[in-house]
Design an enzyme around this catalytic site. Structure first.
Site, PDB file in Angstrom:
ATOM      1  N   TRP A  86      54.903  80.758  11.838  1.00  0.00           N
ATOM      2  CA  TRP A  86      55.856  80.470  12.964  1.00  0.00           C
ATOM      3  C   TRP A  86      55.035  79.854  14.225  1.00  0.00           C
ATOM      4  O   TRP A  86      55.048  79.170  15.050  1.00  0.00           O
ATOM      5  CB  TRP A  86      56.950  81.186  13.221  1.00  0.00           C
ATOM      6  CG  TRP A  86      57.771  80.918  14.618  1.00  0.00           C
ATOM      7  CD1 TRP A  86      57.824  81.582  15.689  1.00  0.00           C
ATOM      8  CD2 TRP A  86      58.723  80.061  14.445  1.00  0.00           C
ATOM      9  NE1 TRP A  86      58.682  81.134  16.659  1.00  0.00           N
ATOM     10  CE2 TRP A  86      59.585  79.855  15.849  1.00  0.00           C
ATOM     11  CE3 TRP A  86      59.358  79.216  13.672  1.00  0.00           C
ATOM     12  CZ2 TRP A  86      60.556  79.013  16.261  1.00  0.00           C
ATOM     13  CZ3 TRP A  86      60.480  78.218  14.010  1.00  0.00           C
ATOM     14  CH2 TRP A  86      61.065  78.418  15.248  1.00  0.00           C
ATOM     15  N   HIS A  87      54.284  81.318  14.806  1.00  0.00           N
ATOM     16  CA  HIS A  87      53.365  80.998  15.924  1.00  0.00           C
ATOM     17  C   HIS A  87      52.305  80.026  15.953  1.00  0.00           C
ATOM     18  O   HIS A  87      52.025  79.243  16.595  1.00  0.00           O
ATOM     19  CB  HIS A  87      52.754  82.214  16.337  1.00  0.00           C
ATOM     20  CG  HIS A  87      53.853  83.100  16.990  1.00  0.00           C
ATOM     21  ND1 HIS A  87      53.695  83.673  18.235  1.00  0.00           N
ATOM     22  CD2 HIS A  87      54.909  83.807  16.478  1.00  0.00           C
ATOM     23  CE1 HIS A  87      54.793  84.536  18.486  1.00  0.00           C
ATOM     24  NE2 HIS A  87      55.486  84.619  17.246  1.00  0.00           N
TER      25      HIS A  87
END
Length: 116
Positions: free
Chosen positions: A49-50
């Site tokens: 996600w990051h």
């Protein structure tokens, strides 16, 4: 099953694709073992996600400079950003798998780890 079928279809296109397909399939198996053994699925999801979260739709730079799920989170200053605290642990867990399967890109490895 869909993942495996897709990779097998892609793999018949060339020897190089076949080698990469085999490494993707084998890396997927190793990731499943790692995640089950270490209970690291939450941090792998966070890593993916990051990694993808820096995409800038307004960037004129194009790929990969516009960001996105490119595997760039492993570099400073991105990995050192406060919001990414603890993600070096995920990178450390994935390092042996990346070393074992060099044809698998970091971007693919991070996203696949989040989906196992």
């Amino acid at each position: 099953v869909t993942f495996t079928v897709l990779l097998l279809v892609i793999g018949v296109m060339s020897d190089e694709a076949s080698d990469k397909t085999k490494q993707l399939l084998d890396a997927h198996k190793e990731l499943a073992l790692l995640i089950n053994k270490t209970n690291s699925n939450p941090i792998m999801i966070r890593l993916a996600w990051h990694d993808s979260g820096n995409f800038d739709k307004d960037s004129k730079a194009g790929f990969p400079k516009a960001g996105g799920a490119t595997g760039s989170i492993r570099f400073s200053p991105e990995i050192d950003h406060g919001a990414n605290a603890g993600l070096k642990n995920a990178l450390a867990l994935l390092a042996p798998i990346k070393e074992k399967f060099p044809l698998v890109s970091y971007a693919d490895l991070f996203q696949m780890a989040s989906a196992v």
